[in-house]
Motif scaffolding. Structure first.
Motif, PDB file in Angstrom:
ATOM      1  N   ALA A 159       0.639   4.816  -4.664  1.00  0.00           N
ATOM      2  CA  ALA A 159       0.759   6.231  -4.293  1.00  0.00           C
ATOM      3  C   ALA A 159      -0.589   6.879  -4.001  1.00  0.00           C
ATOM      4  O   ALA A 159      -0.638   7.928  -3.357  1.00  0.00           O
ATOM      5  CB  ALA A 159       1.489   7.001  -5.393  1.00  0.00           C
ATOM      6  N   THR A 160      -1.673   6.252  -4.442  1.00  0.00           N
ATOM      7  CA  THR A 160      -3.000   6.836  -4.223  1.00  0.00           C
ATOM      8  C   THR A 160      -3.735   6.201  -3.039  1.00  0.00           C
ATOM      9  O   THR A 160      -4.890   6.548  -2.792  1.00  0.00           O
ATOM     10  CB  THR A 160      -3.864   6.703  -5.493  1.00  0.00           C
ATOM     11  N   LEU A 161      -3.090   5.304  -2.318  1.00  0.00           N
ATOM     12  CA  LEU A 161      -3.727   4.696  -1.149  1.00  0.00           C
ATOM     13  C   LEU A 161      -3.995   5.766  -0.092  1.00  0.00           C
ATOM     14  O   LEU A 161      -3.217   6.715   0.058  1.00  0.00           O
ATOM     15  CB  LEU A 161      -2.841   3.588  -0.568  1.00  0.00           C
ATOM     16  N   PRO A 162      -5.090   5.642   0.653  1.00  0.00           N
ATOM     17  CA  PRO A 162      -5.456   6.657   1.642  1.00  0.00           C
ATOM     18  C   PRO A 162      -4.358   6.885   2.679  1.00  0.00           C
ATOM     19  O   PRO A 162      -3.807   5.930   3.232  1.00  0.00           O
ATOM     20  CB  PRO A 162      -6.699   6.071   2.321  1.00  0.00           C
ATOM     21  N   GLY A 163      -4.031   8.145   2.930  1.00  0.00           N
ATOM     22  CA  GLY A 163      -3.127   8.506   4.004  1.00  0.00           C
ATOM     23  C   GLY A 163      -1.648   8.416   3.705  1.00  0.00           C
ATOM     24  O   GLY A 163      -0.820   8.733   4.556  1.00  0.00           O
ATOM     25  N   VAL A 164      -1.276   8.003   2.498  1.00  0.00           N
ATOM     26  CA  VAL A 164       0.142   7.825   2.182  1.00  0.00           C
ATOM     27  C   VAL A 164       0.827   9.183   2.032  1.00  0.00           C
ATOM     28  O   VAL A 164       0.375  10.035   1.274  1.00  0.00           O
ATOM     29  CB  VAL A 164       0.326   6.989   0.896  1.00  0.00           C
ATOM     30  N   GLN A 165       1.911   9.343   2.757  1.00  0.00           N
ATOM     31  CA  GLN A 165       2.728  10.547   2.623  1.00  0.00           C
ATOM     32  C   GLN A 165       3.908  10.292   1.693  1.00  0.00           C
ATOM     33  O   GLN A 165       4.196  11.093   0.821  1.00  0.00           O
ATOM     34  CB  GLN A 165       3.252  10.997   3.978  1.00  0.00           C
ATOM     35  N   ARG A 166       4.589   9.130   1.907  1.00  0.00           N
ATOM     36  CA  ARG A 166       5.785   8.845   1.122  1.00  0.00           C
ATOM     37  C   ARG A 166       5.929   7.336   0.927  1.00  0.00           C
ATOM     38  O   ARG A 166       5.658   6.556   1.829  1.00  0.00           O
ATOM     39  CB  ARG A 166       7.018   9.402   1.850  1.00  0.00           C
ATOM     40  N   LEU A 167       6.363   6.974  -0.264  1.00  0.00           N
ATOM     41  CA  LEU A 167       6.709   5.591  -0.590  1.00  0.00           C
ATOM     42  C   LEU A 167       8.189   5.558  -0.944  1.00  0.00           C
ATOM     43  O   LEU A 167       8.667   6.409  -1.690  1.00  0.00           O
ATOM     44  CB  LEU A 167       5.909   5.089  -1.791  1.00  0.00           C
ATOM     45  N   THR A 168       8.890   4.571  -0.434  1.00  0.00           N
ATOM     46  CA  THR A 168      10.289   4.363  -0.781  1.00  0.00           C
ATOM     47  C   THR A 168      10.437   2.911  -1.187  1.00  0.00           C
ATOM     48  O   THR A 168      10.056   2.018  -0.434  1.00  0.00           O
ATOM     49  CB  THR A 168      11.218   4.661   0.415  1.00  0.00           C
ATOM     50  N   SER A 169      10.962   2.682  -2.381  1.00  0.00           N
ATOM     51  CA  SER A 169      11.095   1.318  -2.898  1.00  0.00           C
ATOM     52  C   SER A 169      12.546   0.890  -2.944  1.00  0.00           C
ATOM     53  O   SER A 169      13.440   1.698  -3.199  1.00  0.00           O
ATOM     54  CB  SER A 169      10.537   1.219  -4.321  1.00  0.00           C
TER      55      SER A 169
END
Length: 154
Positions: free
Chosen positions: A125-135
Motif C-alpha cells: 500500500a505504500t508503493l509509489p503511485g498506488v491508488q488502490r489495491l484489490t486482493s
C-alpha cells in the motif's frame, strides 16, 4: 529454431537436470551436436537459465494472493518508481503491467493471512503511485508451471 531445438526445450522444461548425454539420447542426437545446439539456445536467450522449483508451502509460504494495482497516475517517473520499489518486495513472485484497468497484476506469497496483512499495509500500500489495491486469494492451482507449447505458429 527447428523441431530438434523444440524437442531439446521440451525435454529441459520437463527435467532441467538432464546431462547433455541424457538429453542427446532423448532427442536423437549425438552428444557434440546436442551440446552445440544447447549452447546456441542459451546464447540466443531461448534458455534464460536453470533453477530449482521450490514448493512455497514446504518453505512456510502457503498463503498466496493475486493483487490488482490501480495507479494514481501513470507518468514515466511514477511508473518507474513503482516498478523499481516493487522489485525490492521479495514476496512478489510475479508482476505484470496490464493494458486497461487495473494497471498491474501481482502474485504474492506470505506465511499466512496475518503476514499478508502486514505486507499489504506496510509494503504494498505504500508503493509509489498506488491508488488502490484489490486482493483475491488463491484457493488452489489448477494449472501451474506448465512448460511452453512445443510448437510455434498456427
Amino acid at each position: 529454431m527447428d523441431d530438434v531445438d523444440r524437442r531439446i526445450l521440451a525435454e529441459l522444461q520437463q527435467d532441467g537436470r538432464l546431462t547433455v548425454t541424457e538429453l542427446a539420447a532423448r532427442v536423437g542426437l549425438s552428444v557434440s551436436p546436442c551440446h552445440r545446439r544447447l549452447r546456441e539456445l542459451e546464447r540466443s536467450g531461448a534458455i534464460g537459465g536453470y533453477r530449482a522449483v521450490v514448493d512455497p508451502a514446504a518453505v512456510g509460504l502457503a498463503f498466496e494472493a493475486l493483487v490488482f494495482v490501480s495507479m494514481r497516475q501513470e507518468d514515466r517517473d511514477t511508473v518507474a518508481g513503482f516498478e523499481r520499489a516493487l522489485g525490492e518486495v521479495e514476496e512478489v513472485l510475479e508482476a505484470q503491467r496490464l493494458f486497461g484497468e487495473p494497471d498491474y497484476l501481482l502474485r504474492v506469497v506470505a506465511a499466512d493471512l496475518a503476514a499478508y496483512q502486514r505486507l499489504y499495509d506496510e509494503r504494498l500500500a505504500t508503493l509509489p503511485g498506488v491508488q488502490r489495491l484489490t486482493s483475491t486469494l488463491v484457493m488452489k492451482h489448477v494449472v501451474k508451471d506448465r512448460p511452453l507449447p512445443g510448437r510455434t505458429g498456427p
